[in-house]
Design an enzyme around this catalytic site. Structure first.
Site, PDB file in Angstrom:
ATOM      1  N   TYR A 131       0.828  -1.210   0.000  1.00 13.97           N
ATOM      2  CA  TYR A 131       0.000   0.000   0.000  1.00 13.97           C
ATOM      3  C   TYR A 131       0.864   1.263   0.000  1.00 13.97           C
ATOM      4  O   TYR A 131       0.343   2.365   0.141  1.00 13.97           O
ATOM      5  CB  TYR A 131      -0.914   0.022   1.230  1.00 13.97           C
ATOM      6  CG  TYR A 131      -1.992  -1.044   1.220  1.00 13.97           C
ATOM      7  CD1 TYR A 131      -1.677  -2.396   1.141  1.00 13.97           C
ATOM      8  CD2 TYR A 131      -3.327  -0.706   1.323  1.00 13.97           C
ATOM      9  CE1 TYR A 131      -2.648  -3.370   1.144  1.00 13.97           C
ATOM     10  CE2 TYR A 131      -4.314  -1.684   1.331  1.00 13.97           C
ATOM     11  CZ  TYR A 131      -3.968  -3.009   1.240  1.00 13.97           C
ATOM     12  OH  TYR A 131      -4.938  -3.984   1.247  1.00 13.97           O
ATOM     13  N   LYS A 178       4.722 -14.220   5.483  1.00 14.44           N
ATOM     14  CA  LYS A 178       5.025 -15.173   4.410  1.00 14.44           C
ATOM     15  C   LYS A 178       6.547 -15.145   4.209  1.00 14.44           C
ATOM     16  O   LYS A 178       7.057 -14.961   3.089  1.00 14.44           O
ATOM     17  CB  LYS A 178       4.263 -14.750   3.135  1.00 14.44           C
ATOM     18  CG  LYS A 178       4.298 -15.766   2.019  1.00 14.44           C
ATOM     19  CD  LYS A 178       3.337 -16.926   2.191  1.00 14.44           C
ATOM     20  CE  LYS A 178       3.474 -17.919   1.068  1.00 14.44           C
ATOM     21  NZ  LYS A 178       2.671 -19.133   1.233  1.00 14.44           N
ATOM     22  N   ASP A 211      -1.128 -18.171   4.744  1.00  9.58           N
ATOM     23  CA  ASP A 211      -2.104 -19.099   4.170  1.00  9.58           C
ATOM     24  C   ASP A 211      -2.543 -20.128   5.211  1.00  9.58           C
ATOM     25  O   ASP A 211      -3.733 -20.481   5.305  1.00  9.58           O
ATOM     26  CB  ASP A 211      -1.567 -19.776   2.892  1.00  9.58           C
ATOM     27  CG  ASP A 211      -0.081 -20.074   2.929  1.00  9.58           C
ATOM     28  OD1 ASP A 211       0.660 -19.353   3.611  1.00  9.58           O
ATOM     29  OD2 ASP A 211       0.350 -21.039   2.271  1.00  9.58           O
ATOM     30  N   ASP A 235      -5.488  -6.583   5.936  1.00  7.88           N
ATOM     31  CA  ASP A 235      -6.705  -6.170   5.236  1.00  7.88           C
ATOM     32  C   ASP A 235      -7.560  -7.398   4.920  1.00  7.88           C
ATOM     33  O   ASP A 235      -8.764  -7.442   5.198  1.00  7.88           O
ATOM     34  CB  ASP A 235      -6.281  -5.444   3.946  1.00  7.88           C
ATOM     35  CG  ASP A 235      -7.409  -4.631   3.339  1.00  7.88           C
ATOM     36  OD1 ASP A 235      -8.517  -4.634   3.900  1.00  7.88           O
ATOM     37  OD2 ASP A 235      -7.179  -3.990   2.295  1.00  7.88           O
ATOM     38  N   ASP A 239     -11.187  -9.096   7.032  1.00  7.55           N
ATOM     39  CA  ASP A 239     -12.485  -9.380   6.408  1.00  7.55           C
ATOM     40  C   ASP A 239     -12.888 -10.815   6.758  1.00  7.55           C
ATOM     41  O   ASP A 239     -14.057 -11.103   7.011  1.00  7.55           O
ATOM     42  CB  ASP A 239     -12.424  -9.201   4.884  1.00  7.55           C
ATOM     43  CG  ASP A 239     -12.969  -7.839   4.450  1.00  7.55           C
ATOM     44  OD1 ASP A 239     -12.707  -6.847   5.177  1.00  7.55           O
ATOM     45  OD2 ASP A 239     -13.665  -7.762   3.413  1.00  7.55           O
TER      46      ASP A 239
END
Ligand code: NAD
Length: 347
Positions: A131, A178, A211, A235, A239
């Site tokens: 971002y 990750k 993941d 982000d 959700d």
């Protein structure tokens, strides 16, 4: 004595967005009025309609107001797609270095989900990662988006998560990353997390690849307590955590910097339901309560949270997204009545 007595009026900047923004804002105004909250909102229209009127997505006076009050309550804003606009949310977080994005996901007994015992707080780094806005076109065939991770910004978000855990009686902080693939950037984030963890021996520190985290969240969310992560993973995962508790209509958030803070619902402007009087204002109301806690008006926040809890548990006036039939205004009216009842009982 009523909670309003002897309290000076505080000014809070308010950005009125679009889509369902005005509907859920009306709910906040009605609830604050019923609770006699000693706050005056300095209100500005922001977003595409404002751009079409005045050539700016956020007017200069709106920025000036936030710089003065240091506290902002913001309703959702549509980000125009494909017109070269930068997201207003990303702009605000970067411009004012609102680096800690705090997103709590807690199950509510009034909302039936397969995950009734979820209680996860995510600390999302808010200012860098993909971002950062560094993109380049190499050719018609190739575009680059640069991922930026720094030691200093990783350290302050990790420290925020551990401080919260310590102050709020939480037991564990999990770093989500990750680093097996992005050995330099995510490797640095994980390394800094492990360094910071040494200052908090009373808190369990562990880590998980993003993941695997996504899978484990939907298998058993009770495994998680506090998460700390980079911007993009945060982000997406929040959700997911909002889905665990019944949807984005129930997820508030705070974006906190050194001396300024912006409060908003996690959800967007929901253009698909805008103007239909069916949006759930709860996430925005809870965000407003977090704002009240932030400025020291905790007793008003508690009053509003109690009313929300009572109305949701009664189950008569809840909105469609959580299985009810009430409109936004019917739910708001029920909250206003409940607040008046709670004030009368306390008198
Ligand atoms: P969204 O969060 O607006 O909507 C996703 C889904 O959730 C939709 O089905 C919507 O109807 C539903 N929903 C959202 N809020 C709800 C509520 N309060 N009550 C009931 N249902 C609700 O996400 P989107 O559709 O991907 O984005 C729409 C616009 O909002 C885009 O322009 C996006 O850029 C913007 N956006 C803004 C913010 C913000 O201002 N903080 C955050 C995310 C997205």
């Amino acid at each position: 004595m009523r909670a309003t007595d002897n309290k000076a009026i505080k000014t809070v900047t308010f950005f009125m967005g679009d889509g369902i923004g005005p509907e859920i804002s009306d709910s906040v105004f009605a609830v604050f009025q019923a609770a006699h909250v000693p706050v005056r909102f300095d209100i500005y229209n922001v977003g595409e309609a404002e751009y079409n009127r005045n050539g700016k997505l956020i007017p200069d006076e709106a920025f000036a107001s936030f710089e003065k009050t240091k506290v902002l309550l913001k309703s959702p804003i549509t980000t125009p797609v494909g017109k070269g606009f930068r997201s207003l949310n990303v702009t605000m977080r970067k411009k004012y270095d609102l680096y800690a994005n705090f997103r709590p996901a807690k199950s509510n007994p009034a909302v039936v989900t397969p995950f009734p015992n979820t209680d996860i707080v995510t600390f999302r780094e808010n200012t860098e990662d993909l971002y950062a806005g560094i993109e380049e076109q190499i050719s018609d065939d190739e575009m680059h988006s640069i991922k930026v991770i720094t030691r200093s910004k990783s350290e302050r978000i990790c420290r925020s998560a551990f401080e919260f855990a310590r102050n709020c009686g939480r037991k564990k902080v999990t770093c989500i990353h990750k680093a097996n693939i992005m050995k330099l950037s995510d490797g640095l984030f994980l390394h800094v997390f492990e360094e910071v963890a040494k200052d908090y021996p009373d808190i369990i520190a562990d880590n998980m690849i993003v993941d695997a985290c996504a899978m484990n969240l939907v298998l058993d969310p009770t495994k998680f307590d506090v998460l700390v992560t980079e911007n993009l993973y945060g982000d997406i995962l929040t959700d997911l955590t909002s889905g665990l508790i019944g949807g984005v209509g129930l997820m508030p958030s705070a974006n906190v910097g050194t001396d300024m803070a912006m409060f908003e619902a996690v959800h967007g402007s929901a253009p698909d339901i805008a103007g239909k009087n069916i949006a759930n204002p709860t996430a925005f109301l809870w965000s407003a309560c977090m704002m009240l806690d932030h400025i020291g008006l905790n007793d008003y926040a508690d009053l509003i949270r109690s009313a929300i809890s009572n109305v949701m548990n009664a189950g008569v006036h809840t909105t469609r997204d959580i299985g009810g039939n009430a409109s936004t205004t019917e739910y708001t009216d029920a909250l206003v009545s409940e607040i008046k009842k709670l004030i009368a009982m306390a008198a």
